[in-house]
Scaffold this active site. Structure first.
Site, PDB file in Angstrom:
ATOM      1  N   GLN A  94       0.823  -1.212   0.000  1.00 13.30           N
ATOM      2  CA  GLN A  94       0.000   0.000   0.000  1.00 13.30           C
ATOM      3  C   GLN A  94       0.855   1.259   0.000  1.00 13.30           C
ATOM      4  O   GLN A  94       2.068   1.209   0.144  1.00 13.30           O
ATOM      5  CB  GLN A  94      -0.938  -0.018   1.209  1.00 13.30           C
ATOM      6  CG  GLN A  94      -0.234  -0.211   2.536  1.00 13.30           C
ATOM      7  CD  GLN A  94      -1.192  -0.512   3.684  1.00 13.30           C
ATOM      8  OE1 GLN A  94      -1.268   0.253   4.644  1.00 13.30           O
ATOM      9  NE2 GLN A  94      -1.920  -1.620   3.591  1.00 13.30           N
ATOM     10  N   HIS A  96       0.291   5.748   1.095  1.00 13.24           N
ATOM     11  CA  HIS A  96      -0.578   6.788   1.641  1.00 13.24           C
ATOM     12  C   HIS A  96      -0.346   8.105   0.905  1.00 13.24           C
ATOM     13  O   HIS A  96       0.786   8.421   0.511  1.00 13.24           O
ATOM     14  CB  HIS A  96      -0.294   7.014   3.130  1.00 13.24           C
ATOM     15  CG  HIS A  96      -0.488   5.796   3.970  1.00 13.24           C
ATOM     16  ND1 HIS A  96      -1.593   4.988   3.873  1.00 13.24           N
ATOM     17  CD2 HIS A  96       0.282   5.244   4.941  1.00 13.24           C
ATOM     18  CE1 HIS A  96      -1.491   3.994   4.735  1.00 13.24           C
ATOM     19  NE2 HIS A  96      -0.353   4.131   5.390  1.00 13.24           N
ATOM     20  N   GLU A 114       3.325   8.277   8.796  1.00 12.00           N
ATOM     21  CA  GLU A 114       3.288   7.372   9.941  1.00 12.00           C
ATOM     22  C   GLU A 114       4.676   6.825  10.231  1.00 12.00           C
ATOM     23  O   GLU A 114       5.615   7.006   9.452  1.00 12.00           O
ATOM     24  CB  GLU A 114       2.310   6.219   9.694  1.00 12.00           C
ATOM     25  CG  GLU A 114       2.739   5.273   8.587  1.00 12.00           C
ATOM     26  CD  GLU A 114       1.688   4.216   8.273  1.00 12.00           C
ATOM     27  OE1 GLU A 114       0.485   4.499   8.439  1.00 12.00           O
ATOM     28  OE2 GLU A 114       2.071   3.107   7.839  1.00 12.00           O
ATOM     29  N   HIS A 171       4.740   0.428   1.092  1.00 13.22           N
ATOM     30  CA  HIS A 171       5.075  -0.256   2.338  1.00 13.22           C
ATOM     31  C   HIS A 171       4.073  -1.372   2.631  1.00 13.22           C
ATOM     32  O   HIS A 171       2.955  -1.368   2.098  1.00 13.22           O
ATOM     33  CB  HIS A 171       5.109   0.732   3.513  1.00 13.22           C
ATOM     34  CG  HIS A 171       3.781   1.386   3.779  1.00 13.22           C
ATOM     35  ND1 HIS A 171       3.343   2.482   3.082  1.00 13.22           N
ATOM     36  CD2 HIS A 171       2.801   1.096   4.664  1.00 13.22           C
ATOM     37  CE1 HIS A 171       2.149   2.852   3.524  1.00 13.22           C
ATOM     38  NE2 HIS A 171       1.792   2.021   4.480  1.00 13.22           N
ATOM     39  N   ARG A 191      -4.476   0.620  -1.668  1.00 14.94           N
ATOM     40  CA  ARG A 191      -3.907  -0.714  -1.881  1.00 14.94           C
ATOM     41  C   ARG A 191      -3.383  -0.831  -3.302  1.00 14.94           C
ATOM     42  O   ARG A 191      -4.106  -0.621  -4.267  1.00 14.94           O
ATOM     43  CB  ARG A 191      -4.961  -1.807  -1.653  1.00 14.94           C
ATOM     44  CG  ARG A 191      -5.420  -1.960  -0.214  1.00 14.94           C
ATOM     45  CD  ARG A 191      -6.206  -3.266  -0.034  1.00 14.94           C
ATOM     46  NE  ARG A 191      -6.914  -3.252   1.230  1.00 14.94           N
ATOM     47  CZ  ARG A 191      -8.215  -2.996   1.370  1.00 14.94           C
ATOM     48  NH1 ARG A 191      -8.949  -2.758   0.290  1.00 14.94           N
ATOM     49  NH2 ARG A 191      -8.775  -2.994   2.547  1.00 14.94           N
TER      50      ARG A 191
END
Length: 310
Positions: A94, A96, A114, A171, A191
């Site tokens: 995936q 972000h 993150e 990641h 995804r």
């Protein structure tokens, strides 16, 4: 000033397991529980205050009604989200988006920066961090042709490792890994690939267009380096400071005192037992130290991970 202890929210997933119960004693909803949202004011999984003057109140309500608890930190929503993730099986590959892309394409949502602290992992475990495409054209070709072994960059991990995952970084957490994740308060994930798995008899949704638009090429590894120091009563590790948060770990033996000088601080007890200002604490508990709380005195043998918004 009293600490704000929180009641976790749990999320089931096809890749989840039972370690959240086995390690931390949480009452999980099933044997496929993947996530503990430990400190969250996000609408998709919001924590309530557990005990004290604000018992039962939603964190988002406190954010709006008692801004002094958070040092009048700017913004209309609590900025961070703290999770524990139990990956019994591999998570999807995936990526972000950043704030700009998410703001335009996801109804004004925050993007998702993150970081991961590896709480535990099975021997020989790897994670996915990055890719080998030289440019966006090659990236698109590799994705469309399913050349995953050529595209995906894997790195070995061990307990105690730390990784910063910036927007645009491909990641995935692999099976056998349990992590503590500190992130922006966002639930946007694209995804790229899900191993052709079925959920309720159907493939899970992929986001190929969004992924290609957001994956940064070529991949550049994050250059953050942890810094260690010995303090009276604790070993301190500073992991990262970025635009959205800073993250630190304290391994406490005996008595350790600290005054958190940020507007507020998120604290997760990841191992051991002890007290903070005389209040008993155990592994698996999470709380917020409000602004202007003064000196926090920890006693016992325990490890904590703390985060502050930047």
């Amino acid at each position: 000033m009293e600490f704000l202890f929180l009641e976790p929210v749990f999320k089931e997933a096809i890749w989840g397991g039972t370690r959240l119960h086995e390690v931390f004693g949480y009452e999980i909803p099933s044997d496929t529980t993947g996530e503990c949202w430990a400190i969250s004011a996000h609408e998709n999984g919001e924590c309530r205050i557990s005990g004290g003057s604000y018992d039962g109140e939603l964190l988002s309500s406190l954010w709006k009604e008692k801004p002094e608890l958070f040092g009048y930190y700017p913004g209309d929503q609590f900025p961070l989200l703290i999770k524990i993730i139990d990956a019994k099986q591999d998570l999807s590959i995936q990526v972000h988006p950043d704030d700009t892309y998410a703001g335009v394409h996801e109804n004004g949502s925050l993007g998702k920066t993150e970081c991961w602290y590896i709480l535990d992992c099975e021997p020989g475990t790897e994670i996915v961090i990055g890719h080998y495409a030289r440019d966006t054209k090659e990236l698109e070709s590799m994705i469309q042709d399913g050349r995953w072994n050529e595209l995906i960059r894997k790195v070995p991990i061990q307990k105690g490792d730390f990784f910063q995952i910036n927007p645009g970084c491909v990641h995935a957490i692999k099976g056998g890994t349990m992590i503590l994740e500190t992130q922006q308060s966002s639930d946007i994930t694209y995804r790229v690939y899900d191993y052709d798995r079925l959920s309720d008899g159907k493939p899970r949704q992929l986001h190929i267009k969004q992924s290609i638009e957001t994956i940064k090429t070529p991949f550049q590894a994050d250059e953050s380096r942890k810094v260690k120091e010995s303090l009276e009563g604790a070993d301190h590790t500073h992991f990262v400071s970025c635009q959205y948060y800073s993250v630190d770990k304290y391994d406490i033996t005996g008595t350790f005192s600290i005054e958190f000088n940020q507007c507020f601080t998120n604290v997760s007890i990841i191992s051991g037992t002890g007290t903070v200002n005389g209040v008993g604490i155990v592994a698996g508990q999470h709380f917020i130290v409000p602004a202007n709380s003064g000196l926090c005195r920890f006693e016992g043998t325990l490890s904590i991970i703390c985060s502050n918004p930047e």
